[in-house]
Design a protein around this motif. Structure first.
Motif, PDB file in Angstrom:
ATOM      1  N   LEU A 291      39.218  45.074  38.799  1.00  0.00           N
ATOM      2  CA  LEU A 291      39.811  43.833  38.308  1.00  0.00           C
ATOM      3  C   LEU A 291      39.984  42.941  39.528  1.00  0.00           C
ATOM      4  O   LEU A 291      40.753  43.269  40.434  1.00  0.00           O
ATOM      5  N   LEU A 292      39.258  41.846  39.573  1.00  0.00           N
ATOM      6  CA  LEU A 292      39.272  40.961  40.729  1.00  0.00           C
ATOM      7  C   LEU A 292      40.173  39.762  40.457  1.00  0.00           C
ATOM      8  O   LEU A 292      40.021  39.082  39.437  1.00  0.00           O
ATOM      9  N   VAL A 293      41.096  39.538  41.388  1.00  0.00           N
ATOM     10  CA  VAL A 293      42.063  38.441  41.284  1.00  0.00           C
ATOM     11  C   VAL A 293      41.810  37.507  42.458  1.00  0.00           C
ATOM     12  O   VAL A 293      42.385  37.674  43.539  1.00  0.00           O
ATOM     13  N   PRO A 294      40.929  36.516  42.304  1.00  0.00           N
ATOM     14  CA  PRO A 294      40.567  35.656  43.438  1.00  0.00           C
ATOM     15  C   PRO A 294      41.755  34.832  43.933  1.00  0.00           C
ATOM     16  O   PRO A 294      42.605  34.407  43.148  1.00  0.00           O
ATOM     17  N   ASN A 295      41.780  34.632  45.238  1.00  0.00           N
ATOM     18  CA  ASN A 295      42.754  33.718  45.849  1.00  0.00           C
ATOM     19  C   ASN A 295      42.089  32.357  45.959  1.00  0.00           C
ATOM     20  O   ASN A 295      41.253  32.127  46.839  1.00  0.00           O
ATOM     21  N   ALA A 296      42.452  31.453  45.065  1.00  0.00           N
ATOM     22  CA  ALA A 296      41.807  30.137  45.021  1.00  0.00           C
ATOM     23  C   ALA A 296      42.300  29.207  46.109  1.00  0.00           C
ATOM     24  O   ALA A 296      41.781  28.099  46.262  1.00  0.00           O
ATOM     25  N   GLY A 297      43.282  29.633  46.902  1.00  0.00           N
ATOM     26  CA  GLY A 297      43.840  28.762  47.926  1.00  0.00           C
ATOM     27  C   GLY A 297      43.147  28.855  49.267  1.00  0.00           C
ATOM     28  O   GLY A 297      43.546  28.168  50.211  1.00  0.00           O
ATOM     29  N   LEU A 298      42.131  29.680  49.380  1.00  0.00           N
ATOM     30  CA  LEU A 298      41.425  29.848  50.651  1.00  0.00           C
ATOM     31  C   LEU A 298      40.177  28.985  50.700  1.00  0.00           C
ATOM     32  O   LEU A 298      39.702  28.482  49.679  1.00  0.00           O
ATOM     33  N   ASP A 300      37.112  29.988  51.558  1.00  0.00           N
ATOM     34  CA  ASP A 300      35.935  30.629  50.983  1.00  0.00           C
ATOM     35  C   ASP A 300      36.078  30.697  49.462  1.00  0.00           C
ATOM     36  O   ASP A 300      37.180  30.780  48.923  1.00  0.00           O
ATOM     37  N   ASP A 301      34.965  30.663  48.779  1.00  0.00           N
ATOM     38  CA  ASP A 301      34.937  30.565  47.322  1.00  0.00           C
ATOM     39  C   ASP A 301      35.072  31.954  46.705  1.00  0.00           C
ATOM     40  O   ASP A 301      34.085  32.566  46.284  1.00  0.00           O
ATOM     41  N   GLN A 302      36.309  32.432  46.616  1.00  0.00           N
ATOM     42  CA  GLN A 302      36.533  33.778  46.090  1.00  0.00           C
ATOM     43  C   GLN A 302      36.213  33.871  44.602  1.00  0.00           C
ATOM     44  O   GLN A 302      35.810  34.936  44.122  1.00  0.00           O
ATOM     45  N   VAL A 303      36.397  32.798  43.863  1.00  0.00           N
ATOM     46  CA  VAL A 303      36.079  32.828  42.439  1.00  0.00           C
ATOM     47  C   VAL A 303      34.588  33.077  42.230  1.00  0.00           C
ATOM     48  O   VAL A 303      34.181  33.935  41.436  1.00  0.00           O
ATOM     49  N   ARG A 304      33.783  32.338  42.951  1.00  0.00           N
ATOM     50  CA  ARG A 304      32.329  32.514  42.845  1.00  0.00           C
ATOM     51  C   ARG A 304      31.917  33.907  43.283  1.00  0.00           C
ATOM     52  O   ARG A 304      31.073  34.561  42.636  1.00  0.00           O
ATOM     53  N   ARG A 305      32.504  34.406  44.362  1.00  0.00           N
ATOM     54  CA  ARG A 305      32.149  35.743  44.853  1.00  0.00           C
ATOM     55  C   ARG A 305      32.541  36.805  43.829  1.00  0.00           C
ATOM     56  O   ARG A 305      31.795  37.773  43.596  1.00  0.00           O
ATOM     57  N   ALA A 306      33.704  36.658  43.212  1.00  0.00           N
ATOM     58  CA  ALA A 306      34.152  37.630  42.223  1.00  0.00           C
ATOM     59  C   ALA A 306      33.171  37.716  41.063  1.00  0.00           C
ATOM     60  O   ALA A 306      32.865  38.803  40.561  1.00  0.00           O
TER      61      ALA A 306
END
Length: 370
Positions: A291-298, A300-306
């Motif tokens: 279960l991936l919970v991206p940190n949108a405040g950084l 790097d694009d964690q949402v896209r990576r997830a």
């Protein structure tokens, strides 16, 4: 052995080239992780030495490498100018002491103090390890890549090796994902559980939501713990080595501090994780549902990576900010357990080895020129 015999022996077995790794201190362990990934592949063929801005310097030494620590600008009371001046002096002293053939910098942009020290020392071969996948519109500091002999871009999932020539004669090299361990170094389920002291029976979930230095993960974590406990899971919570504030854990939750975490991932039935570069690569390498919970405040694009991870293996992507979101996400993930799943494509994970070979080639070339 007397001095004359030592000189004769050195002529037969010349010392390995020295490679100095300079890793910055980010929000997580990424910069240090990548440098250790390269250094491990050079074992026995080079002398890796670390100049680290990350406070977890004991991890470097535990892996058998020499290391020196300098405080990150984010934790220093000095002005930017003063800190860079101090950095130039401290790094300059390190360069004079270890005499590296190659300097590898892993960070978002090279500090002025770093560049000044390299120039004063005489500029051995310079390498910049610079991870990409920044969010659209992210402001970046322009860097003249022509000053580097090699720019390594650790690729995201699905990246393959490619090279382009830089204006100054060096090259930019895109490599597949970079991981600290090789797949054969990962423990299987039984061995990993034994190593961590976990029962062979029962279902375990690992929480690795990051150090919490830039985002408070307590509310999300506590909410998800309740959902997983209701589903019959036992909870293990990773405490990051560089965390400056630990989340207060409910009774019955087992805290865990190990490095590298990848070695033990297969002990768990599922993993709840942020979507940082290293963790995502390691989850795919280990093949543990997540279960991936991206940190949108950084940056790097964690949402896209997830979502890249979710295309490659059983994974659910959710912000998990409300009880409803948490219930839905956990339900979807548990629905994937036990289902047959085949990866769409084979994903190369040998970026660390390819980068290490390129770095060693630079070192050997530099050594021959001296």
């Amino acid at each position: 052995m007397n001095d004359l015999n030592q000189v004769h022996q050195d002529s037969i077995d010349p010392p390995h080239p020295c490679i100095l790794f300079f890793n910055v201190n980010g929000s997580g362990m990424g910069h240090l992780n990548r440098c250790l990934s390269y250094a491990r592949r050079l074992h026995g063929r080079a002398r890796p030495v670390f100049f680290s801005l990350a406070s977890a310097i004991e991890l470097i030494e535990d892996m058998g490498f020499e290391a020196d620590y300098f405080v990150s600008p984010y934790w220093s009371a000095s002005s930017t100018f003063s800190w860079n001046s101090e950095l130039a002096v401290r790094l300059g002293m390190m360069l004079e002491r270890v005499r590296p053939d190659v300097i590898v910098f892993d960070g978002t942009w090279p500090f002025q103090g770093f560049l000044a020290a390299c120039k004063a020392y005489g500029s051995p071969a310079l390498v910049w390890s610079n991870r990409g996948l920044l969010k659209a519109g992210t402001k970046t500091v322009p860097v003249d890549e022509s000053g580097f002999d090699l720019v390594v871009q650790p690729g995201e999932l699905g990246a393959t090796e490619s090279e382009t020539v830089l204006e100054g004669g060096g090259k930019r090299m895109l490599v597949p994902p970079v991981c600290v361990l090789e797949e054969e170094e990962l423990l299987d389920r039984a061995a990993a559980r034994d190593a961590l002291g976990l029962a062979q029976s029962g279902r375990f979930v690992l929480f690795t939501l990051g150090p919490g230095n830039l985002k408070d993960v307590a509310e999300i974590g506590h909410g998800l713990i309740r959902v997983f406990e209701a589903a019959g899971f036992k909870i293990v919570w990773v405490r990051a080595p560089i965390s400056v504030r630990d989340v207060e854990l409910p009774a019955g939750v087992m805290p865990l501090t190990v490095y590298p975490l990848a070695r033990f991932l297969r002990a768990f039935d599922v993993v709840v994780s942020a979507a940082g570069y290293n963790t995502c690569c390691e989850l795919v390498q280990a093949g543990v549902p997540a279960l991936l919970v991206p940190n949108a405040g950084l940056a790097d694009d964690q949402v896209r990576r997830a979502h890249m991870v979710a295309e490659a293996m059983p994974a659910v992507v959710s912000a998990c900010e409300t009880d409803e979101q948490r219930e839905i996400a956990v339900g979807e993930l548990l629905g994937m357990l036990g289902a047959s799943h085949v990866k769409n494509v084979a994903i190369p994970m040998n970026g660390a080895s390819l980068a290490a070979e390129a770095i060693l080639t630079l070192a050997v070339t530099k050594e021959r020129m001296q």
